[in-house]
Write an enzyme that holds these catalytic residues in place. Structure first.
Site, PDB file in Angstrom:
ATOM      1  CD  GLU A 175      16.019  18.087  -5.108  1.00  0.00           C
ATOM      2  OE1 GLU A 175      15.389  18.747  -4.253  1.00  0.00           O
ATOM      3  OE2 GLU A 175      15.995  16.840  -5.143  1.00  0.00           O
ATOM      4  CG  HIS A 178      11.124  19.829  -3.915  1.00  0.00           C
ATOM      5  ND1 HIS A 178       9.984  19.396  -3.275  1.00  0.00           N
ATOM      6  CD2 HIS A 178      11.859  18.710  -4.159  1.00  0.00           C
ATOM      7  CE1 HIS A 178      10.015  18.081  -3.147  1.00  0.00           C
ATOM      8  NE2 HIS A 178      11.139  17.640  -3.672  1.00  0.00           N
TER       9      HIS A 178
END
Length: 220
Positions: A175, A178
């Site tokens: 994450e 990202h």
């Protein structure tokens, strides 16, 4: 980040919310109960491939609503983590509902995360299958360290330190990637990236249909 296919995400024997242990927690996070489903962006869309902006305003209704929507979207898409740019919002925020390898469920959100990994000599790299809600239907082996820490803030601007091991450490790394404009495809060889994109082309419509059915079943 996609959930493991062994169903680990449903393990609910022990739970940590925002890094702190709780006695019990519902299978569907309260944030998801309040949220609305948003469209998940797909690899190739520009917002997924550039760094996100820092969150500068905390404690707002807009930020709270975004977190709620991300939790529900993650649930409908059967994910273990979801970054804001995966729902088209260009801010440094991700949510997670993810197990570690000891069966502890980790639930929470973090803004402006800074990732800390063990020193190179102390790192233990693990190759494990990794998927992504923005690469629907694909999964490839990606080497990640089995321990990670992220430091950041909650939606009210309070300092947060979240530590993860095993699969949850993988989630934290995935994450955070990202939010700097990377997907796990960027960590693959050209051959493996081509394989992942071929998997996505073959399976994406099936994945989209499953998500739509799940959302409809929740009345969303």
């Amino acid at each position: 980040m996609s959930v493991r296919h062994d169903g680990s995400r449903r393990i609910d024997r022990r739970v940590r919310v925002q890094g702190r242990p709780v006695d019990s927690y519902p299978a569907l996070a309260p944030e998801a109960e309040r949220g609305s489903v948003r469209r998940v962006t797909v690899v190739g869309e520009e917002i997924l491939h550039r760094p996100c902006r820092e969150v500068t305003e905390f404690g707002t209704r807009e930020l709270s609503a975004l977190i709620d929507d991300m939790f529900l979207t993650m649930h409908v898409a059967e994910g273990a983590g979801l970054a804001a740019n995966q729902v088209g919002v260009d801010v440094q925020l991700f949510v997670y509902d993810c197990p570690d390898d000891d069966g502890i469920r980790h639930v929470g959100h973090i803004t402006n995360p800074v990732l800390e990994l063990p020193e190179p000599g102390d790192r233990r790299l693990v190759d494990d299958l990794e998927g992504c809600l923005s690469v629907p239907g694909a999964a490839m082996a990606v080497p990640r360290t089995d321990h990670a820490v992220v430091r950041g803030f909650d939606m009210d601007g309070r300092l947060l330190v979240i530590e993860g091991t095993g699969y949850f450490a993988r989630c934290l790394q995935h994450e955070t990637d990202h939010l700097i404009g990377h997907t796990y495809l960027d960590r693959l060889s050209k051959r493996d990236r081509k394989d992942a994109l071929r998997q996505m082309a073959d399976r994406r419509e099936e994945v989209f249909a499953r998500r739509a059915m799940k959302a409809a079943g929740l009345g969303r």
